[in-house]
Design an enzyme around this catalytic site. Structure first.
Site, PDB file in Angstrom:
ATOM      1  CD  GLU A 237      -3.087  -1.004   2.164  1.00 16.06           C
ATOM      2  OE1 GLU A 237      -2.873  -0.350   3.200  1.00 16.06           O
ATOM      3  OE2 GLU A 237      -4.165  -1.591   1.947  1.00 16.06           O
TER       4      GLU A 237
ATOM      5  CD  GLU B  55      -3.813  -6.093   2.386  1.00 17.12           C
ATOM      6  OE1 GLU B  55      -4.645  -5.476   3.086  1.00 17.12           O
ATOM      7  OE2 GLU B  55      -2.594  -5.873   2.418  1.00 17.12           O
TER       8      GLU B  55
HETATM    9  C1  BG6 Z   1      -4.407  -3.039   4.751  1.00 19.07           C
HETATM   10  C2  BG6 Z   1      -3.062  -3.491   5.235  1.00 19.07           C
HETATM   11  O1  BG6 Z   1      -4.442  -1.676   4.809  1.00 19.07           O
HETATM   12  O2  BG6 Z   1      -5.537  -3.355   5.489  1.00 19.07           O
HETATM   13  C3  BG6 Z   1      -3.098  -4.627   6.226  1.00 19.07           C
HETATM   14  O3  BG6 Z   1      -2.204  -3.793   4.166  1.00 19.07           O
HETATM   15  C4  BG6 Z   1      -4.271  -4.445   7.168  1.00 19.07           C
HETATM   16  O4  BG6 Z   1      -1.854  -4.712   6.870  1.00 19.07           O
HETATM   17  C5  BG6 Z   1      -5.550  -4.463   6.350  1.00 19.07           C
HETATM   18  O5  BG6 Z   1      -4.308  -5.365   8.214  1.00 19.07           O
HETATM   19  C6  BG6 Z   1      -6.822  -4.396   7.160  1.00 19.07           C
HETATM   20  O6  BG6 Z   1      -6.803  -3.308   8.017  1.00 19.07           O
HETATM   21  P1  BG6 Z   1      -7.041  -3.493   9.570  1.00 19.07           P
HETATM   22  O7  BG6 Z   1      -6.778  -2.159  10.162  1.00 19.07           O
HETATM   23  O8  BG6 Z   1      -8.466  -3.898   9.702  1.00 19.07           O
HETATM   24  O9  BG6 Z   1      -6.088  -4.523  10.033  1.00 19.07           O
END
Ligand code: BG6
Length: 477
Positions: free
Chosen positions: A181, A375
């Site tokens: 990111e 993701e």
């Molecule tokens: C992304 C990141 O922004 O979102 C992850 O690359 C992160 O590392 C994921 O865990 C989800 O966000 P969160 O804050 O719910 O863990």
């Protein structure tokens, strides 16, 4: 059938959110080891005094120190991934395991050996590793000594780290990502770039300088990867957020465009090899010197990425001026408003599967490169029933609708999509809040927000559902 036979179904995690063992195997302290969990985390990461205090005199509970103990339990976890039928598994290498201080001249053999065994274990089960070189962490020494990526000194240090792991894992890892990111460093300079900003007036200059240094380092990693591993593919990674104008007022649409172009500016450099014109104008207007050299220009131009990967969780609406009133929304850029057509998660993230199809089309049109969704998922509280069952139908529904959107993009819009790795395929520490209770996994981990629990693993209902999705190559949803 919508998806190609070799479509890469799998799951994703990151080293610091899963491994724990923060002082084992010769690992150095990383930036992620000095952040507390809980509601104060968001403010803490923006507060240089608080971070310095955590470095000098750490007190209290730091969730990433033990995380979910993946470092010791990866064999069992990989067996569970294999049971679901994973073809690919995304994780990151912790830079501080390989170069504990970041600027050491020799790598730490124990750290290298750990990833050797992890990759061997994955390959044994027919799972391809997809490896992020840097996922929101760097050795803390690099923050102390150089103020992280604000310094150009990190460029050759990162290049050495990248070359070391490319050489070592030649023949084991075919898919690489440079920085997780990359656009988030603009909003979270400590987490994304290890930069502490004492003077708010310097924020824009320091974050863009840090991002420029990361971009040059990313291009050098692409160069090294192509030279050392000619058969591998290396991609960029962006947090993709689909943005809507709240009304049809032209100013709302302009605001959308401004947010969108800022979100993708760094990926533009990684894919097109040059900065967009509007950003160069902004640097001139605001007197920002990112330290661009003639060499940098050449490196950026010549070493663009092979594919574009991205995360997608939610969409946002934006409003300009006061011509309409709206409730505030949750986003990373601060001034989002709530979109009344879309429901939200328990953490205020707006759930929008159509937004994923829009993102896929947008990125395809903009970059004309293969795409990879690395993701996606729903952070939710799970309940363990008396018989041990975890009936996470809400997660299944979220993923089902997003996979349908992804399928439509492939089947109807002709998008070239390499694969799909839902986030937190096993429960891990939330990066945003440091909580365990914000769970994304198909696999439940018995641990709570205070660090209590057995760390035992169990299969959720979504585990069996996702297994069926992979087995049918996305036909049985
Ligand atoms: C992304 C990141 O922004 O979102 C992850 O690359 C992160 O590392 C994921 O865990 C989800 O966000 P969160 O804050 O719910 O863990």
């Amino acid at each position: 059938m919508a998806f190609a036979k070799d479509f890469l179904w799998g799951g994703a995690i990151a080293a610091h959110q899963a491994e724990g063992a923060y002082r084992e195997g010769g690992k150095g302290i990383a930036t992620s080891d000095v952040i507390h969990g809980g509601k104060g985390r968001f403010e803490e990461v923006q507060n240089p005094q608080a971070i310095r205090k955590n470095i000098e005199a750490p007190e209290g509970y730091f969730p990433e120190h033990i995380a979910v103990d993946f470092y010791h339990r990866y064999k069992d976890d990989v067996a569970l991934f294999a049971e679901m039928g994973f073809k690919v598994f995304r994780t990151s290498i912790s830079w501080a395991r390989i170069f504990p201080n970041g600027d050491d001249t020799q790598p730490n053999e124990q750290g290298l050996a750990f990833y050797d065994s992890l990759f061997d274990e994955l390959l044994k089960h027919g799972i391809q590793p997809l490896i992020t070189l840097s996922h929101w962490e760097l050795p803390i020494n690099l923050t102390k000594k150089y103020n992280g990526w604000a310094s150009r000194d990190l460029i050759p240090l990162f290049e050495r780290y990248a070359k070391t792991v490319f050489e070592r894992y030649k023949g084991k890892v075919k898919y690489w990502l440079t920085f997780n990111e990359i656009n988030m460093s603009l909003h979270k300079p400590f987490k994304g770039a290890g930069v502490l900003i004492d003077d708010p007036a310097q924020r824009e200059a320091l974050t863009y300088r840090a991002c420029h240094n990361k971009l040059v380092a990313s291009a050098l990693a692409v160069k090294a990867c192509h030279e050392i591993l000619p058969d591998a593919k290396i991609g960029s990674m962006v947090a993709s957020i689909t943005v809507y104008p709240y009304t049809s007022h032209p100013d709302d649409n302009w605001k959308r465009l401004e947010i969108e172009r800022e979100s993708y500016a760094l990926t533009d450099v990684q894919t097109r090899g040059k900065y967009p014109a509007w950003l160069k104008r902004q640097f001139e207007k605001n007197g920002i010197d990112i330290g661009m050299t003639a060499d940098d220009e050449k490196i950026l131009r010549e070493h663009t990425v092979d594919f574009v990967s991205f995360s997608y969780y939610f969409s946002n609406a934006v409003l300009s001026g006061d011509h309409a009133s709206a409730e505030p929304g949750t986003s990373i850029f601060g001034d989002a408003v709530r979109n009344p057509y879309i429901k939200t998660s328990e953490w205020g993230w707006q759930i929008d599967p159509k937004g994923l199809r829009i993102a896929l089309n947008f990125l395809h049109d903009r970059y004309q490169k293969p795409l990879f969704i690395v993701e996606n998922g729903l952070g939710a509280k799970d309940v363990v029933e008396a018989d041990g069952a975890i009936n996470d139908d809400y997660r299944i529904e979220y993923l089902r609708e997003h996979i349908k959107a992804m399928k439509a993009a492939v089947e109807k819009d002709g998008i070239n999509l390499m694969g799909y790795t839902p986030w937190g395929c096993i429960d891990i520490i939330s990066a945003g809040t440091g909580e365990m209770s914000k769970r994304y996994g198909f696999i439940y981990v018995d641990r709570d927000d205070e660090g209590k629990g057995t760390l035992n693993r169990s299969r959720k209902k979504s585990f069996f559902w996702y297994k069926g999705v992979i087995a049918s190559n996305g036909e049985n949803l």
